[in-house]
Design a protein around this motif. Structure first.
Motif, PDB file in Angstrom:
ATOM      1  N   VAL A   1       0.846  -1.198   0.000  1.00  0.00           N
ATOM      2  CA  VAL A   1       0.000   0.000   0.000  1.00  0.00           C
ATOM      3  C   VAL A   1       0.877   1.243   0.000  1.00  0.00           C
ATOM      4  O   VAL A   1       0.525   2.276   0.550  1.00  0.00           O
ATOM      5  CB  VAL A   1      -1.021   0.010   1.162  1.00  0.00           C
ATOM      6  CG1 VAL A   1      -2.109  -0.995   0.886  1.00  0.00           C
ATOM      7  CG2 VAL A   1      -0.361  -0.285   2.498  1.00  0.00           C
ATOM      8  N   ASN A   2       2.048   1.094  -0.635  1.00  0.00           N
ATOM      9  CA  ASN A   2       2.906   2.241  -0.901  1.00  0.00           C
ATOM     10  C   ASN A   2       3.486   2.873   0.362  1.00  0.00           C
ATOM     11  O   ASN A   2       3.689   4.073   0.428  1.00  0.00           O
ATOM     12  CB  ASN A   2       2.114   3.293  -1.714  1.00  0.00           C
ATOM     13  CG  ASN A   2       3.028   4.192  -2.511  1.00  0.00           C
ATOM     14  OD1 ASN A   2       4.167   3.820  -2.806  1.00  0.00           O
ATOM     15  ND2 ASN A   2       2.566   5.384  -2.836  1.00  0.00           N
ATOM     16  N   ILE A   3       3.722   2.039   1.385  1.00  0.00           N
ATOM     17  CA  ILE A   3       4.413   2.540   2.573  1.00  0.00           C
ATOM     18  C   ILE A   3       5.707   1.740   2.728  1.00  0.00           C
ATOM     19  O   ILE A   3       5.753   0.740   3.438  1.00  0.00           O
ATOM     20  CB  ILE A   3       3.560   2.390   3.853  1.00  0.00           C
ATOM     21  CG1 ILE A   3       2.146   2.917   3.605  1.00  0.00           C
ATOM     22  CG2 ILE A   3       4.214   3.135   5.015  1.00  0.00           C
ATOM     23  CD1 ILE A   3       1.203   2.785   4.792  1.00  0.00           C
ATOM     24  N   PRO A   4       6.769   2.140   2.011  1.00  0.00           N
ATOM     25  CA  PRO A   4       8.011   1.382   2.123  1.00  0.00           C
ATOM     26  C   PRO A   4       8.629   1.512   3.507  1.00  0.00           C
ATOM     27  O   PRO A   4       8.196   2.336   4.316  1.00  0.00           O
ATOM     28  CB  PRO A   4       8.905   2.016   1.056  1.00  0.00           C
ATOM     29  CG  PRO A   4       8.298   3.319   0.707  1.00  0.00           C
ATOM     30  CD  PRO A   4       6.857   3.268   1.091  1.00  0.00           C
ATOM     31  N   LYS A   5       9.640   0.706   3.753  1.00  0.00           N
ATOM     32  CA  LYS A   5      10.359   0.782   5.032  1.00  0.00           C
ATOM     33  C   LYS A   5      10.886   2.200   5.220  1.00  0.00           C
ATOM     34  O   LYS A   5      11.264   2.866   4.270  1.00  0.00           O
ATOM     35  CB  LYS A   5      11.524  -0.204   5.038  1.00  0.00           C
ATOM     36  CG  LYS A   5      11.068  -1.622   5.087  1.00  0.00           C
ATOM     37  CD  LYS A   5      12.068  -2.514   5.816  1.00  0.00           C
ATOM     38  CE  LYS A   5      11.441  -3.862   6.137  1.00  0.00           C
ATOM     39  NZ  LYS A   5      10.866  -4.557   4.965  1.00  0.00           N
ATOM     40  N   ASP A   6      10.901   2.660   6.444  1.00  0.00           N
ATOM     41  CA  ASP A   6      11.411   3.982   6.813  1.00  0.00           C
ATOM     42  C   ASP A   6      10.579   5.135   6.263  1.00  0.00           C
ATOM     43  O   ASP A   6      10.974   6.284   6.341  1.00  0.00           O
ATOM     44  CB  ASP A   6      12.880   4.170   6.360  1.00  0.00           C
ATOM     45  CG  ASP A   6      13.788   3.201   7.078  1.00  0.00           C
ATOM     46  OD1 ASP A   6      13.739   3.162   8.299  1.00  0.00           O
ATOM     47  OD2 ASP A   6      14.511   2.460   6.388  1.00  0.00           O
ATOM     48  N   HIS A   7       9.429   4.809   5.709  1.00  0.00           N
ATOM     49  CA  HIS A   7       8.545   5.891   5.252  1.00  0.00           C
ATOM     50  C   HIS A   7       7.928   6.571   6.480  1.00  0.00           C
ATOM     51  O   HIS A   7       7.494   5.884   7.397  1.00  0.00           O
ATOM     52  CB  HIS A   7       7.451   5.305   4.368  1.00  0.00           C
ATOM     53  CG  HIS A   7       6.660   6.336   3.618  1.00  0.00           C
ATOM     54  ND1 HIS A   7       5.733   7.136   4.246  1.00  0.00           N
ATOM     55  CD2 HIS A   7       6.670   6.720   2.321  1.00  0.00           C
ATOM     56  CE1 HIS A   7       5.198   7.953   3.353  1.00  0.00           C
ATOM     57  NE2 HIS A   7       5.752   7.716   2.174  1.00  0.00           N
ATOM     58  N   PRO A   8       7.919   7.914   6.474  1.00  0.00           N
ATOM     59  CA  PRO A   8       7.353   8.583   7.656  1.00  0.00           C
ATOM     60  C   PRO A   8       5.912   8.172   7.942  1.00  0.00           C
ATOM     61  O   PRO A   8       5.462   8.243   9.073  1.00  0.00           O
ATOM     62  CB  PRO A   8       7.413  10.075   7.288  1.00  0.00           C
ATOM     63  CG  PRO A   8       8.459  10.178   6.248  1.00  0.00           C
ATOM     64  CD  PRO A   8       8.458   8.873   5.510  1.00  0.00           C
TER      65      PRO A   8
END
Lengths: 349, 832
Positions: free
Chosen positions: A153-160
């Motif tokens: 759902v477009n929340i990669p690792k380290d995404h705020p």
């Protein structure tokens, strides 16, 4: 030859006995008494029968006269008995009703009434409302991969955006889903568009207080097809809000950000309690609006991850907290009541 | 984040707004949600400046003073006075101080009332900074400057008449984490120009300190500036007011001005004491493992080799993007400073901030991404401001940029007016769309129907055509978008014969059946403590690695532990002698993984954890919800069994097998898992084929005693998917019944009490075929006239033939066979 009895004597005998019988009938208080009278008058050895035995002693020409008189009295008595019998029967039923009277105000023998949890009934209601315009319900697992819960759902690792949700972890790459969105990706990977689904289910976030529960429920909707527009999203949510909260309900969309949609929106419904007229309204806090869901147009990245050609299609998605909706619909003041299993609470619904 | 109305007004003219709420509404409508609007003087409405005229010691208390204060001129033009009892020590006659008058409700929540302190009336309270909400701690009263007018509102005296917007910024709008950023949005919406301050551009020459980049693309640019001859001291009033208004504590002019620049421009910067930098060099590099870095906050971090650090010629001097080092900190004696404005990899900053638990205003901005083209301007502005508040002269400045930053290629996004309108469902003219984009500082070129948008460098969030559509949508306002209902392309999906729809329908039906049996649906947490789960003889195989508490540490292998919690919750709040019926059910998944193995994703979609949906229910207490005592009864095993049977009957489930739990089990391993839950003599196994799917029965007396239950509990749990698979999708079909009269025979038989009644029934059905249609137990009797160990059972057999009337002889013959088989198989004889 025996001496003949005079006609007059016999006639007056019948008359006397008949009158006596009628009196006895009147005086009978029970069916048994009445029956006794019947036997004593009309029985084989009854008084009237005895009187008729004298019939043989009168002259042939008087005989019919006397016979008619006797029959007349017989039927008179029979009819009196019948009338009395009916009256006595009614009295007897009355008496038996009195005897078997109960106190109908004593509490009934009631079976236990069960109940359906407000979360379940709210999911059903939402599914029914949106089912009318073509959504189908689908579900997925509660323990999910990090990939489906976040990256898909477009929340990669380290995404705020990961800050927005405190997630429970079970091991490398395995989480308790923090949203029902993984179901959307599973559904898109399983079949080609059009997709028109609702995904209800439990989700988990590491947060616990009066307004947050570590386990709660969401329903997400996803509609993917050619030429789906943001006005379709608005129309769908408008219809939904009116069906759920009343035909006067209005919706308001405010721009917001969720990584899986672009554009994104927070959606408010007008406060059904005060209609925006009470600046001290405890439900909307005087704003006239209640935030109930997040929504937006599906980010093309999700279509790519689903294996769709993002250029061919567009779609919208929305998600809401089931408890929040249930609390609004039923005036429930505290989220925690939902998970305490307290029958005093649950049996109200 | 707090945004100051007055500060914002310096950047863009707000005079067109009637109220601050209008500004807030505009920002919210543009996706910059204002959560609150707060006047800075809230709570200070009844606080005024007063002069102390008399001060004498309280006769009864050493620490208290009796003060007479001048509160200014009344309506008649003469000075008015009030008596105040005060506990502070730092004031003297003639001082001007704040007075909270009777009726004031101070920012800290304190309500001022007319009081009597040890016999003396006090008409208010003289205030400290803390009481006015201006400081966390303070000593004594706030003594105002000598020439302060008396009788003025304290907010006017102090110049705190600002209004603050509390902004809840979304993760994609790092460019709005500053007053300039917010002002750009207002300017775009209102058409008013942005009021950029005049900045003396640095030339980036002659830096006395050499700048080096050693972290590649993780630190692609670094700008520095050396200013000598600064004077460190308290900040000027204007600077203090700006920072305090947005909740920042004033420290000194140098620290404050670097914070000011961050809240003004959105660039986190750092200022070093240049004399503490050794070797004439400053660089960004990856840390080595185990480097020790003293921090500004007094702590020390030991590097892991992952994070970016700033180092001089000899030592690390800062944790890049997170916090400066304590070994290069600006102090009161600092004369010369070095300004840093650089770009660091957002992910590395974020990880370092988390790793060392030092998330800060600076790291937050780095994480969200900073305008890659704004550093030169930001550091020039900073240099101007430093000189403005602390004096000094620029002695040199420098910059180092990787090729990727020397020449930034603006992102070009291609789209069409038609696409934007179709995507939004709008009908906007090309002009309108182009104007919106231009107002947002995008460069727009049109080629026929195509428009090419170059977004400004600070808009890191604009990358695809959908982003451009969003800019248009939020500029016209989402409420200007029309509503429509999406078209169904093709038929709605059919649920007929669809296994998923069948499964969900069956679950719903199960819930309705159980509710109609008088059970209340509960939802319990899917995690419980290890010890609670073990109390039921089970073990969780799925641990939550970061639970809120140990109480919620393990995913449940069964719903029973949660059900018992809910049961106890109901028992706990029940008082009095009225019997309580607790009747609960839940339909939810339980979780299972290979025991004692780390749970690890096997693929993008496989967690290795299995989820089985189960239904669980329990009953206890009176049989009726309401009835007089003699008729109320207590539920027992047969009430529970009835619920199980009704459930399967009403679902029309075929092929479920039930056996006494102590009989030879269909699946003997299943009972091991449940042996601590159920009374072995009052429970049954539910099976499909040879597989046990669950049990139901009376709670094990040992467990009942351990849990100190007030009532005996009867409970059940079984997997539902095997049940669903045996529940037909087809509608029920009508079956005709025999039109010929039935005949019946009653038998009273004497049999060993260990023989299950069910076996007698099955035998009669089997041997009475085809005419013995129904066999039922109508009575059982033990006691007088029945030998010890035996039981008398009344059995009724109902015979019928679908095709013709039965003859007595036929029924007698069949009865004889049945009785004979009972004798042979169970040593059961007819009672004489």
């Amino acid at each position: 030859m025996s001496t003949s009895i005079s006609l007059e004597t016999i006639q007056s005998g019948i008359l006397e006995k008949g009158e006596a019988a009628l009196k006895q009938i009147q005086q009978s208080n029970t069916l048994a008494d009445l029956d006794q009278v019947r036997v004593s008058v009309l029985g084989k050895k009854g008084t009237l029968s005895e009187a008729l035995k004298a019939l043989g002693q009168v002259s042939a020409e008087d005989r019919p006269k006397l016979g008619a008189l006797a029959n007349e009295w017989k039927s008179k008595i029979e009819s009196a008995i019948e009338t009395k019998k009916n009256a006595l029967e009614i009295l007897e039923i009355e008496a038996s009703l009195q005897k078997t009277k109960i106190d109908v105000t004593i509490p009934s023998r009631k079976k236990h009434a069960g109940s359906i949890h407000p979360v379940t009934s709210t999911i059903r209601k939402v599914s029914q409302v949106l089912g009318r315009i073509g959504f189908d319900v689908t579900v997925g697992p509660e323990i999910e991969t990090d990939f489906l819960n976040f990256e898909a759902v477009n929340i990669p690792k380290d995404h705020p955006a990961r800050d927005m949700q405190d997630t429970f972890f079970m091991g490398p790459g395995v989480v308790l889903r923090s949203q029902t969105s993984p179901v959307q990706m599973r559904a898109m990977r399983a079949e080609k568009w059009p997709i028109r689904i609702l995904c209800p289910g439990a989700v988990y976030r590491n947060d616990s207080d009066a307004t947050h529960s570590p386990m709660f429920h969401q329903i997400e909707g996803l509609w993917v097809d050619q030429k789906v527009s943001m006005s379709d999203l608005k129309g769908t949510l408008d219809f939904f809000a009116k069906e759920m909260f009343g035909s006067e309900t209005k919706i308001r969309l405010r721009p917001s950000y969720f990584p899986f949609v672009e554009p994104g929106a927070e959606v408010d419904v007008s406060c059904a309690i005060c209609g925006g007229r009470n600046h001290k309204c405890p439900v909307c806090k005087g704003t006239g609006w209640l935030e109930i869901l997040g929504a937006g147009m599906v980010h093309p990245r999700l279509f790519e991850l689903a294996g769709y050609n993002a250029g061919e299609i567009s779609g919208f998605a929305f998600g809401m907290g089931v408890e929040r909706i249930a609390m609004l619909m039923h005036d429930i003041p505290d989220l925690r009541l939902m998970f305490q299993g307290d029958q005093r609470f649950l049996k109200q619904f | 984040m707090k945004i100051s109305y007055q500060w914002l007004n310096e950047w863009v003219d707000l005079s067109g707004f009637k109220t601050s709420q209008e500004v807030a509404d505009l920002l919210t409508a543009r996706g910059l949600e204002v959560e609150g609007v707060e006047r800075q003087d809230a709570g200070l409405e009844k606080v005024i400046s007063v002069q102390i005229i008399e001060k004498v010691k309280h006769p009864e208390a050493d620490r208290l003073s009796l003060c007479k204060v001048n509160i200014g001129k009344g309506e008649d033009g003469t000075s008015q006075y009030l008596d105040i009892v005060c506990g502070a020590q730092n004031m003297k006659v003639g001082d001007i101080v704040p007075l909270a008058q009777v009726g004031a409700l101070l920012p800290n929540g304190m309500k001022i009332e007319k009081g009597k302190i040890r016999g003396h009336v006090s008409m208010g309270m003289l205030c400290s900074e803390t009481e006015l909400g201006m400081a966390k701690e303070s000593e004594g009263l706030l003594i105002l400057p000598e020439k302060t007018p008396v009788g003025w509102k304290i907010a006017d005296v102090l110049g705190i008449d600002d209004t603050l917007f509390e902004i809840k910024l979304t993760a994609n709008r790092g460019d709005c984490l500053s007053h300039r950023g917010m002002a750009r949005e207002v300017a775009s919406a209102t058409g008013k120009p942005l009021k950029n301050p005049k900045v003396n551009a640095l030339d980036f020459k002659n830096s006395p300190i050499k700048i080096e980049l050693e972290a590649g693309e993780d630190a692609p640019q670094f700008f520095g500036c050396s200013i000598n001859g600064v004077k460190v001291g308290p900040s000027p009033q204007w600077l203090k007011l700006r920072l305090e208004a947005i909740g920042q504590r004033s420290i000194n002019n140098i620290v404050d001005i670097s914070n000011f620049l961050m809240f003004e421009y959105g660039f986190p910067v750092h200022i070093y004491d240049a004399d503490k930098l050794e070797g004439g060099i400053i660089k960004v590099r990856r840390s080595l493992k185990g480097e020790k870095l003293p921090m500004l906050d007094g702590g020390e971090v030991e590097t892991t080799g992952e994070e970016l650090i700033i180092a001089d010629g000899k030592k690390p001097v800062g944790l890049a993007g997170v916090m400066g080092g304590g070994n290069s900190e600006v102090s009161d004696s600092t004369k010369n400073v070095f300004l840093e404005c650089a770009e660091f990899n957002p992910t590395l900053v974020r990880r370092a901030a988390f790793r060392f638990a030092r998330r800060s205003e600076a790291s937050l901005r780095f994480e969200k991404g900073i305008d890659p083209a704004g550093h030169a301007l930001a550091i020039s502005r900073l240099a101007d401001l430093v000189i403005k508040v602390s004096g000094g002269d620029v002695v040199g400045s420098g910059k180092v940029q990787l090729a990727s930053r020397e020449k930034l290629n603006p992102k070009k996004i291609k789209t069409t007016v038609q696409y934007i309108n179709q995507f939004l469902g709008t009908d906007l003219a090309e002009d309108k769309i182009l104007n919106i984009l231009t107002s947002l500082e995008c460069e727009v070129k049109t080629h026929g129907s195509e428009i090419e948008v170059s977004s400004p460098s600070y808009r890191l969030d604009l990358n695809i055509p959908q982003d451009i559509a969003e800019e248009v949508a939020r500029s016209i306002g989402y409420n200007a978008i029309p509503t429509s209902i999406p078209a169904l392309s093709g038929l709605p999906k059919t649920n007929h014969g669809n296994p998923l729809a069948h499964r969900l329908n069956t679950i719903d039906e199960m819930k309705d059946i159980l509710a109609s049996e008088g059970l209340t649906e509960v939802l319990n947490y899917s995690f419980q403590s290890d010890s609670w789960i073990q109390k039921f003889g089970m073990k969780s195989s799925v641990k939550v690695l970061n639970p809120i508490s140990e109480e919620q540490g393990y995913m449940v292998p069964s719903l029973i532990p949660g059900m018992m919690k809910a049961y106890q919750e109901n028992e706990r709040h029940h008082f009095g002698s009225d019997p309580l019926a607790i009747r609960l059910f839940e339909v939810r998944p339980v979780f299972q993984a290979p025991l004692d193995q780390t749970i690890e994703a096997k693929s993008e979609t496989d967690t290795g954890v299995k989820e089985h949906w189960v239904v669980s229910f329990l009953i206890s207490g009176p049989r009726y919800d309401q009835a007089i005592q003699s008729e109320r009864g207590e539920v027992d095993f047969y009430d529970l069994k009835a619920i199980v049977e009704n459930l399967f009957d009403r679902l029309a489930t075929k092929g479920i097998r039930m056996r006494a739990a102590d009989a030879a089990l269909l699946d003997s391993t299943a009972m091991d898992k449940c042996s601590q839950l159920y009374h072995s003599g009052q429970s049954m196994q539910v099976a499909v084929g040879k597989e046990a799917i669950g049990f139901f029965g009376r709670i094990h007396p040992k467990l009942e005693a351990e849990l100190k239950l007030r009532n005996t509990v009867y409970w059940a749990e079984f997997k539902i998917d095997p049940v669903i698979s045996l529940t037909p999708m087809k509608e029920r079909a009508y079956k005709a019944w025999s039109s010929f009269p039935t005949m019946e025979r009653d038998f009273a038989i004497l049999v060993d009490e260990t023989v299950p009644a069910e076996n007698l029934i099955q035998s009669a059905i089997k041997h009475g075929k085809p005419i013995a249609k129904i066999v039922k137990i109508f009575d059982t009797y033990k006691g007088a006239h029945i030998p010890e160990g035996k039981i008398s059972i009344g059995i009724r057999v109902i015979f019928s033939d679908d095709a013709k009337s039965l003859e007595e002889k036929q029924v007698d013959q069949c009865s004889e066979i049945i009785v004979k088989k009972w004798q042979e198989e169970f040593k059961a004889g007819l009672r004489g």
